[in-house]
Design a protein around this motif. Structure first.
Motif, PDB file in Angstrom:
ATOM      1  N   LEU A 109      58.179  35.986  22.383  1.00  0.00           N
ATOM      2  CA  LEU A 109      57.501  34.992  21.554  1.00  0.00           C
ATOM      3  C   LEU A 109      58.468  34.358  20.560  1.00  0.00           C
ATOM      4  N   ALA A 110      59.354  35.167  20.005  1.00  0.00           N
ATOM      5  CA  ALA A 110      60.304  34.653  19.015  1.00  0.00           C
ATOM      6  C   ALA A 110      61.265  33.640  19.625  1.00  0.00           C
TER       7      ALA A 110
ATOM      8  N   ARG B  13      50.773  43.067  15.349  1.00  0.00           N
ATOM      9  CA  ARG B  13      52.153  42.572  15.275  1.00  0.00           C
ATOM     10  C   ARG B  13      52.367  41.407  16.240  1.00  0.00           C
ATOM     11  N   THR B  14      51.800  41.506  17.427  1.00  0.00           N
ATOM     12  CA  THR B  14      51.934  40.422  18.401  1.00  0.00           C
ATOM     13  C   THR B  14      51.260  39.151  17.903  1.00  0.00           C
TER      14      THR B  14
ATOM     15  N   ASP C   9      54.123  45.655  21.990  1.00  0.00           N
ATOM     16  CA  ASP C   9      54.709  44.714  21.035  1.00  0.00           C
ATOM     17  C   ASP C   9      56.213  44.589  21.249  1.00  0.00           C
TER      18      ASP C   9
ATOM     19  N   VAL D 104      57.063  40.692  21.609  1.00  0.00           N
ATOM     20  CA  VAL D 104      57.430  39.971  20.388  1.00  0.00           C
ATOM     21  C   VAL D 104      58.764  39.232  20.518  1.00  0.00           C
TER      22      VAL D 104
ATOM     23  N   ALA E 118      53.326  37.549  15.280  1.00  0.00           N
ATOM     24  CA  ALA E 118      54.458  36.804  15.834  1.00  0.00           C
ATOM     25  C   ALA E 118      54.011  35.472  16.416  1.00  0.00           C
TER      26      ALA E 118
ATOM     27  N   GLU F 106      53.138  33.150  13.399  1.00  0.00           N
ATOM     28  CA  GLU F 106      54.304  32.736  12.628  1.00  0.00           C
ATOM     29  C   GLU F 106      55.248  31.848  13.432  1.00  0.00           C
ATOM     30  N   GLY F 107      55.400  32.169  14.722  1.00  0.00           N
ATOM     31  CA  GLY F 107      56.458  31.520  15.482  1.00  0.00           C
ATOM     32  C   GLY F 107      56.035  30.455  16.465  1.00  0.00           C
ATOM     33  N   CYS F 108      54.727  30.297  16.707  1.00  0.00           N
ATOM     34  CA  CYS F 108      54.260  29.344  17.729  1.00  0.00           C
ATOM     35  C   CYS F 108      53.231  28.387  17.129  1.00  0.00           C
TER      36      CYS F 108
END
Length: 296
Positions: free
Chosen positions: A106-107, A126-127, A99, A103, A130, A133-135
Motif C-alpha cells: 500500500l505504501a 494498521r492496514t 499487515d 502495508v 495505511a 494515510e497513503g491512498c
C-alpha cells in the motif's frame, strides 16, 4: 534490454529480441495471466527480467488470476516492484494475508483506487490506517467478512478518504450505528454503494442518517440487518432520489407499505410484494398458477 543469449540461426529473430517497452510489454505480456507469468519467469534470466519489468508497471492486480490459493512467497514476488497499481484484489490470500504482507504494498502504491480484501481476517486497523494515510484517491473498498473492522477503523477511513464511493462492510459485525452515522456525515455526499448486510447491530438510526446525507446513494444492502425497520426505509424513499437497488431480505421489521413508494419509482428490491408471494405459495401447494387480475 538484457540479451537473450544462446545460439540462433542467422537472420532469425527471437521473442526477446523484439523491443521490450514498445512491443513485448504493451502487446504481449499485457495479455498473459499472472499464473502464466509465474511460469514464464522460470524459463530463463532474460524472461525473468522481462516479467519483472512488466509487473513493476501493473495497474491492476487480482490474485484470483493466480488461482484459488496463492502462496505468500508468490504474492511477495509478484508485487515487490509494483508502484503503479490502481486496483488490488487479494481475496484468495485471505487465510494468511497479514499487515506485514500488505502495508508495504500500500505504501508503494498511493494511486490505488480500488482495494478488495474480502475475508482477510488476519489484518488489523494498521492496514486501514495505511490505506487512509497513503491512498487519498481510494474510491472502492471491500472489507466483507473482515471481523476485525470496528468503529474506530471506519472513522479513520471516513476522515481521510475523500473520494470513497463504494464500501462493502458485509458481516463486519463490530460496526454499530454510531460508526455508520459518522461515515454518513463525513463522506455521505459522495457515497454511491454501501453494504451493511448481516449485521444485527445496524438499525434505523444508521439508515436514516445515510438517507439524509447520501443523496447520490444508488445501492444499499441491508440483508439480515434485523434492527432495520420501516422507518429507515421510508426515510430512504424520501431523501435518496438516486436509489436504484435495495436489499432488505430477512429484515423482518420492514413492512410492505414502506417499500411501495420505492417500488413505484422502479427501485430493484429483493423482497417480492405480499400478493406475489402468496401466488407463488399457492402455486407450490396446488401445482398450478391460478389466474388473478392484479389490476383489481
Amino acid at each position: 534490454m538484457e540479451p537473450s543469449g544462446g545460439e540462433q540461426e542467422p537472420g532469425a529473430v527471437r521473442l526477446l529480441d523484439l523491443p521490450w517497452e514498445d512491443v513485448l510489454l504493451p502487446h504481449v505480456l499485457s495479455r498473459v495471466s499472472l499464473c502464466q507469468l509465474l511460469r514464464l519467469q522460470r524459463v530463463s534470466r532474460a524472461f525473468r527480467a522481462l516479467v519483472q519489468l512488466h509487473l513493476a508497471g501493473l495497474r491492476r492486480f487480482d490474485a484470483a488470476q493466480v488461482g484459488p490459493q496463492i502462496p505468500r512467497a508468490a504474492l511477495a514476488w509478484l508485487l515487490r516492484d509494483a508502484e503503479r497499481l490502481q486496483e488490488l484484489a487479494l481475496a484468495p490470500c485471505h487465510e494468511w494475508l497479514s499487515d506485514e504482507d500488505l502495508v508495504p504494498v500500500l505504501a508503494r502504491n498511493p494511486q490505488l483506487r480500488s482495494v478488495a480484501l474480502a475475508g482477510c481476517g488476519q489484518l488489523s486497523r494498521r492496514t486501514l490506517g495505511a490505506l487512509a494515510e497513503g491512498c487519498p484517491r481510494l474510491q472502492r473498498l471491500s472489507l466483507a467478512h473482515c471481523d476485525w473492522v470496528d468503529g474506530l477503523a471506519l472513522r479513520g477511513l471516513a476522515d481521510r478518504c475523500p473520494a470513497l464511493e463504494e464500501l462493502d462492510l458485509t458481516a463486519c459485525r463490530q460496526i454499530k450505528d454510531e460508526a455508520i452515522v459518522y461515515l454518513a456525515q463525513r463522506r455521505g455526499a459522495g457515497l454511491r454503494s454501501l453494504s451493511l448486510a448481516v449485521n444485527a447491530n445496524v438499525g434505523d438510526t444508521a439508515v436514516q442518517e445515510l438517507a439524509r446525507n447520501c443523496p447520490e446513494l444508488e445501492h444499499l444492502d441491508l440483508t439480515g440487518c434485523l434492527r432495520v425497520g420501516s422507518d429507515g426505509v421510508r426515510t430512504l424513499a424520501e431523501h435518496c432520489p438516486a436509489l436504484r437497488s435495495l436489499r432488505v431480505r430477512h429484515c423482518h421489521h420492514v413492512a410492505e407499505p414502506s417499500l411501495s413508494r420505492l417500488r413505484k419509482r422502479g427501485v430493484d428490491i429483493d423482497v417480492e410484494p405480499p400478493l406475489h408471494q402468496a401466488l407463488v405459495l399457492l402455486q407450490d401447494m396446488a401445482g398450478f398458477a391460478p389466474f388473478v387480475n392484479l389490476q383489481v
